[in-house]
Design a protein around this motif. Structure first.
Motif, PDB file in Angstrom:
ATOM      1  N   PRO A 445       0.828  -1.205   0.000  1.00 32.53           N
ATOM      2  CA  PRO A 445       0.000   0.000   0.000  1.00 32.53           C
ATOM      3  C   PRO A 445       0.867   1.262   0.000  1.00 32.53           C
ATOM      4  N   LYS A 446       0.247   2.361  -0.434  1.00 32.45           N
ATOM      5  CA  LYS A 446       0.984   3.626  -0.575  1.00 32.45           C
ATOM      6  C   LYS A 446       1.633   4.086   0.740  1.00 32.45           C
ATOM      7  N   ALA A 447       0.885   3.917   1.827  1.00 41.63           N
ATOM      8  CA  ALA A 447       1.398   4.413   3.116  1.00 41.63           C
ATOM      9  C   ALA A 447       2.688   3.668   3.485  1.00 41.63           C
ATOM     10  N   GLN A 448       2.717   2.380   3.204  1.00 42.57           N
ATOM     11  CA  GLN A 448       3.912   1.600   3.554  1.00 42.57           C
ATOM     12  C   GLN A 448       5.082   1.977   2.636  1.00 42.57           C
ATOM     13  N   ILE A 449       4.767   2.235   1.388  1.00 36.93           N
ATOM     14  CA  ILE A 449       5.826   2.652   0.459  1.00 36.93           C
ATOM     15  C   ILE A 449       6.445   3.967   0.939  1.00 36.93           C
ATOM     16  N   ALA A 450       5.585   4.897   1.330  1.00 42.45           N
ATOM     17  CA  ALA A 450       6.096   6.194   1.811  1.00 42.45           C
ATOM     18  C   ALA A 450       6.955   5.993   3.060  1.00 42.45           C
ATOM     19  N   ALA A 451       6.505   5.111   3.938  1.00 49.06           N
ATOM     20  CA  ALA A 451       7.260   4.862   5.176  1.00 49.06           C
ATOM     21  C   ALA A 451       8.620   4.238   4.859  1.00 49.06           C
ATOM     22  N   LEU A 452       8.651   3.293   3.913  1.00 48.13           N
ATOM     23  CA  LEU A 452       9.924   2.664   3.534  1.00 48.13           C
ATOM     24  C   LEU A 452      10.867   3.708   2.932  1.00 48.13           C
ATOM     25  N   ARG A 453      10.316   4.589   2.119  1.00 51.11           N
ATOM     26  CA  ARG A 453      11.148   5.602   1.447  1.00 51.11           C
ATOM     27  C   ARG A 453      11.694   6.634   2.433  1.00 51.11           C
ATOM     28  N   SER A 454      10.996   6.834   3.540  1.00 52.42           N
ATOM     29  CA  SER A 454      11.449   7.875   4.478  1.00 52.42           C
ATOM     30  C   SER A 454      12.702   7.450   5.250  1.00 52.42           C
ATOM     31  N   ALA A 455      13.076   6.183   5.129  1.00 51.52           N
ATOM     32  CA  ALA A 455      14.270   5.697   5.840  1.00 51.52           C
ATOM     33  C   ALA A 455      15.516   6.107   5.056  1.00 51.52           C
ATOM     34  N   GLU A 456      15.763   7.383   4.988  1.00 54.77           N
ATOM     35  CA  GLU A 456      16.877   7.912   4.183  1.00 54.77           C
ATOM     36  C   GLU A 456      18.207   7.392   4.733  1.00 54.77           C
ATOM     37  N   LYS A 457      18.967   6.687   3.901  1.00 51.81           N
ATOM     38  CA  LYS A 457      20.234   6.146   4.413  1.00 51.81           C
ATOM     39  C   LYS A 457      21.259   7.274   4.587  1.00 51.81           C
ATOM     40  N   VAL A 458      22.094   7.117   5.606  1.00 56.21           N
ATOM     41  CA  VAL A 458      23.083   8.141   5.944  1.00 56.21           C
ATOM     42  C   VAL A 458      24.425   7.785   5.292  1.00 56.21           C
ATOM     43  N   PRO A 459      24.952   8.649   4.418  1.00 54.36           N
ATOM     44  CA  PRO A 459      26.202   8.299   3.744  1.00 54.36           C
ATOM     45  C   PRO A 459      27.436   8.570   4.605  1.00 54.36           C
ATOM     46  N   LEU A 460      28.426   7.711   4.512  1.00 52.37           N
ATOM     47  CA  LEU A 460      29.694   7.948   5.206  1.00 52.37           C
ATOM     48  C   LEU A 460      30.805   7.118   4.567  1.00 52.37           C
ATOM     49  N   VAL A 461      32.030   7.474   4.892  1.00 49.29           N
ATOM     50  CA  VAL A 461      33.199   6.798   4.321  1.00 49.29           C
ATOM     51  C   VAL A 461      34.185   6.470   5.432  1.00 49.29           C
ATOM     52  N   TYR A 462      34.578   5.211   5.517  1.00 48.76           N
ATOM     53  CA  TYR A 462      35.697   4.847   6.389  1.00 48.76           C
ATOM     54  C   TYR A 462      36.849   4.446   5.466  1.00 48.76           C
ATOM     55  N   THR A 463      37.906   5.210   5.510  1.00 55.33           N
ATOM     56  CA  THR A 463      39.064   4.898   4.673  1.00 55.33           C
ATOM     57  C   THR A 463      40.155   4.297   5.540  1.00 55.33           C
ATOM     58  N   ASN A 464      40.687   3.169   5.113  1.00 57.38           N
ATOM     59  CA  ASN A 464      41.805   2.583   5.848  1.00 57.38           C
ATOM     60  C   ASN A 464      43.092   2.773   5.051  1.00 57.38           C
ATOM     61  N   VAL A 465      44.071   3.343   5.722  1.00 54.78           N
ATOM     62  CA  VAL A 465      45.364   3.601   5.087  1.00 54.78           C
ATOM     63  C   VAL A 465      46.407   2.757   5.808  1.00 54.78           C
ATOM     64  N   ALA A 466      47.052   1.850   5.079  1.00 54.59           N
ATOM     65  CA  ALA A 466      48.119   1.051   5.691  1.00 54.59           C
ATOM     66  C   ALA A 466      49.399   1.885   5.660  1.00 54.59           C
ATOM     67  N   LEU A 467      49.881   2.233   6.858  1.00 55.05           N
ATOM     68  CA  LEU A 467      51.113   3.026   6.963  1.00 55.05           C
ATOM     69  C   LEU A 467      52.275   2.097   7.291  1.00 55.05           C
ATOM     70  N   LYS A 468      53.445   2.428   6.755  1.00 49.55           N
ATOM     71  CA  LYS A 468      54.603   1.562   7.023  1.00 49.55           C
ATOM     72  C   LYS A 468      55.099   1.713   8.454  1.00 49.55           C
ATOM     73  N   ASN A 469      54.783   2.827   9.090  1.00 48.03           N
ATOM     74  CA  ASN A 469      55.133   3.018  10.505  1.00 48.03           C
ATOM     75  C   ASN A 469      54.258   4.149  11.054  1.00 48.03           C
ATOM     76  N   TRP A 470      54.282   4.334  12.362  1.00 53.35           N
ATOM     77  CA  TRP A 470      53.500   5.427  12.971  1.00 53.35           C
ATOM     78  C   TRP A 470      54.362   6.287  13.884  1.00 53.35           C
ATOM     79  N   LYS A 471      55.644   6.411  13.471  1.00 55.25           N
ATOM     80  CA  LYS A 471      56.565   7.235  14.263  1.00 55.25           C
ATOM     81  C   LYS A 471      56.099   8.697  14.328  1.00 55.25           C
ATOM     82  N   SER A 472      55.472   9.157  13.247  1.00 57.40           N
ATOM     83  CA  SER A 472      55.016  10.558  13.233  1.00 57.40           C
ATOM     84  C   SER A 472      53.948  10.797  14.304  1.00 57.40           C
ATOM     85  N   PHE A 473      53.142   9.775  14.583  1.00 62.59           N
ATOM     86  CA  PHE A 473      52.093   9.941  15.602  1.00 62.59           C
ATOM     87  C   PHE A 473      52.730  10.067  16.994  1.00 62.59           C
ATOM     88  N   VAL A 474      53.791   9.288  17.198  1.00 64.16           N
ATOM     89  CA  VAL A 474      54.482   9.391  18.487  1.00 64.16           C
ATOM     90  C   VAL A 474      55.187  10.743  18.568  1.00 64.16           C
TER      91      VAL A 474
END
Ligand SMILES: Cc1cc2nc3c(=O)[nH]c(=O)nc-3n(C[C@H](O)[C@H](O)[C@H](O)COP(=O)(O)OP(=O)(O)OC[C@H]3O[C@@H](n4cnc5c(N)ncnc54)[C@H](O)[C@@H]3O)c2cc1C
Length: 643
Positions: A445-474
């Motif tokens: 039914p229309k009401a259920q379709i509208a309800a399903l559509r209202s679940a707007e997905k939230v976009p995000l990005v997790y980037t993983n960077v492999a570093l050869k060392n983390w001396k700079s962080f220290v």
């Protein structure tokens, strides 16, 4: 200062191997005529030797090949060239659409009800199972490292339900044992602290500065104030805000204050009531993004209070949520303590679930050995087994065989490697994203379709960077950096967790995985419109653009500590999630949440005929426990007779 491509190392040979080139790219291709073979007789990409999605780098998450068919459905172009589907001849007790935690849980709960020999097929459009719970693997010289490509940990602001806790326990995860695996003292023992990177474009100068947390006292404030490139007024305003003990709403009761706070954004609260300098607003803007995917312009001041953001002490608010407070802002002490982080995040949960469903595919016996278990993808979709998991398969239609009220079967149509197939099932659970469902069926039914559509997905990005060392962080004395004006608004080194045979590195001269998070949105718009804009931005962004931004941001923020992106980056995996978190209701944008009224997620998840609806979207809340709870409810909705 600006960097050339060469200085940033854009020409360097790092691992950007794009797994999709050889595997599931065929999904994106035009639908091709069927050869006459049954789907199960046609080996899929997952059956090929060397198939190992977690080891792929480059653009992951919603990877090329995973979404094109669904976008054609959305755009109304799919069926014009789809042709006639071919029946695989298969018939199941249950077909699950979506192989995330909710889909995998649905299969488990269904077996618990219908019996171990019940036949279940899970169809998943990505090249791996787990949904958002994905894992990234890196091999840097002799060091094997894991990162989380999505779902980070067992955690929830709300207490896990007995059902969800039971699943975690049944999988063999001893949540209370987490401190034994986590080397919590390592970073503090090296003097690493949270820092803020102020960028030139937003704050006038590039500067890495210690965070001015009030709980760290006057010395920390002095250190911050001496270095931060903020105006004197902004510094004075920030200091006033951090120790704010003024009642900015005199004459109102606590509940009246909460009611007002629920109707104004935190940005407005800071600007109009606390009257802080715009630089302070810019500095605090990303605070709610890791939870809501939007900044302080789109999150209520009441939620900001619940999340312990500064500026509310003087209001003397009574403890407890007022009407309309977001679920994330309503913290619970018990829930805070229920935390477990695997080195690959909740991918380990998905892998444990798959082990319980298809033991041949996931060698090992415990929640310790799951971390290093090598998945046998070719075992996931074997005829005759109680559960089959078919990857690279986008469902495009579900329909009852006749009137949903009386039909005995459901037909499920999916695309795999450019071909269209149908299977039959006595029951179907849609554990996929809710906004997709209206494109799969015309039986709602229309009401259920509208309800399903209202679940707007939230976009995000997790980037993983492999570093050869983390001396700079220290060298720069930090393990986690907030970068309010930058492309990635935060980045940090993961917890040092060792489980089973997996040993995380602990020495700064050893490789490590750095995670950088981006929450694309468009400030000034209502939350859902911000998410739509962010999603469009993500799909339009090339890997090269991500890579350049990663390299430049690291050069600018960590270069003073010796980090040289051209030398130090070994591999990059960008986990982009245009369809990320489930949308959680927000008093600024959802009157039913503030004033009271029927929740769209309750309408959206109503079963129809032999089809039930799961997914974290069904709870309007982006947590693993919700994905499990909703699977449990969906299986109950099917009213399957116990065997
Ligand atoms: C980056 C990120 C970090 C997160 N971190 C946490 C965290 O730390 N803790 C936490 O509890 N939660 C976290 N979450 C929330 C996470 O969404 C939930 O915990 C949970 O994993 C959701 O599971 P799900 O099965 O409901 O949905 P999903 O994981 O989204 O699975 C649904 C699956 O259905 C598939 N699908 C969609 N349409 C179709 C179709 N037509 N055909 C076939 N398959 C389809 C999708 O591709 C997807 O794989 C995070 C989410 C993201 C994106």
């Amino acid at each position: 200062m600006s960097w050339t491509d060469k200085e940033l190392g854009m020409d360097r040979s790092i691992t950007r191997r794009d797994f999709m080139n050889g595997a599931a790219m065929a999904i994106a291709a035009a639908i091709t005529p069927h050869s006459g073979l049954l789907a199960q007789a046609v080996p899929g990409p997952q059956d090929r030797p060397g198939y190992d999605p977690p080891a792929a780098h480059g653009l992951r998450g919603s990877h090329p090949g995973a979404f094109e068919v669904a976008h054609q459905l959305r755009d109304g172009t799919f069926w014009t060239h789809a042709g006639q589907p071919e029946s695989t001849g298969e018939s199941y007790d249950l077909v699950v659409v979506g192989g995330g935690i909710s889909g995998l849980s649905s299969a488990r709960f269904f077996h618990a009800t219908a019996g171990k020999t019940a036949r279940v097929l899970i169809l998943e459009n990505h090249d791996d199972f787990g949904g958002h719970a994905k894992r990234n693997e890196f091999q840097v010289d002799k060091t094997f490292m894991l990162g989380y490509g999505g779902t980070y940990s067992i955690e929830s602001p709300a207490v896990y339900s007995p059902v969800a806790k039971g699943v975690v326990r049944d999988l063999g995860i001893d949540v209370a044992s987490y401190p034994r695996h986590n080397n919590a003292q390592l970073y503090p023992s090296l003097g690493l602290k949270d820092k803020i990177f102020f960028d030139k474009e937003t704050f006038g100068a590039d500067r890495l500065v210690v965070s001015p947390s009030p709980r760290h006292g006057a010395k920390r404030w002095q250190e911050f104030a001496a270095q931060a490139p903020l105006s004197d007024k902004a510094k004075a305003d920030l200091k006033r805000l951090l120790s704010c003990d003024e009642d900015l709403m005199p004459g109102l009761s606590s509940s009246q204050k909460k009611a007002k706070l629920a109707r104004m954004s935190y940005a407005d609260y800071l600007t109009k009531l606390v009257k802080v300098d715009p630089q302070v607003v810019a500095m605090l803007d990303p605070e709610p993004k890791p939870l809501y995917g939007v900044g302080i312009d789109a999150v209520s001041a009441q939620d900001a209070w619940g999340l312990d953001m500064p500026g509310f002490d003087g209001l003397k608010l009574a403890p407890g949520a007022g009407p309309g407070m977001g679920r994330d802002a309503n913290r619970s002490e018990e829930a805070e303590k229920y935390f477990f982080h695997f080195p690959d995040g909740n991918s380990s949960i998905a892998r444990l679930m798959v082990r319980s469903l298809v033991p041949e595919a996931v060698p090992g016996h415990s929640a310790d050995d799951i971390v290093t278990s090598q998945i046998r993808y070719d075992q996931l979709d074997q005829p005759g087994k109680p559960t089959l998991i078919r990857l690279n398969s986008t469902v495009v239609r579900v329909r009852h065989d006749g009137d949903p009220a009386t039909a005995k079967e459901v037909e499920i149509t999916y695309v795999r490697q450019g071909r269209l197939y149908t299977v039959k099932a006595a029951h179907c659970i849609l554990a996929c994203w809710h906004p997709v469902i209206p494109y799969l069926t015309n039986e709602l039914p229309k009401a259920q379709i509208a309800a399903l559509r209202s679940a707007e997905k939230v976009p995000l990005v997790y980037t993983n960077v492999a570093l050869k060392n983390w001396k700079s962080f220290v060298q720069l004395q930090t393990s986690g950096v907030s970068a309010p004006g930058c492309y990635f608004t935060e980045f940090g080194l993961d917890h040092r967790v060792s489980i089973g045979n997996y040993r995380c590195t602990t020495k700064p001269e050893e490789p490590i995985v750095l995670t950088m998070a981006r929450y694309p949105c468009q400030p000034g718009l209502p939350a859902r419109a911000q998410h739509r804009a962010g999603r469009a931005n993500l799909y339009a962004t090339s890997f090269e653009t991500f890579e350049r931004n990663i390299r430049e941001q690291l050069a600018r923020s960590m270069g003073a500590g010796g980090l040289d992106p051209a030398q130090d980056i070994a591999a990059i995996t960008v986990n982009r999630w245009p369809h990320g978190y489930a949308y959680q209701y927000n008093s600024l944008w959802d009157p039913f949440w503030l004033e009271g009224g029927p929740l769209p997620c309750v309408e959206a998840r109503k079963p129809f005929g032999r089809i039930a609806i799961a997914n974290a979207d069904a709870d309007a809340y982006a947590y693993t426990d919700c994905a499990i709870n909703q699977a449990y409810r969906a299986v109950n909705d099917l009213k399957v007779a116990a065997s």
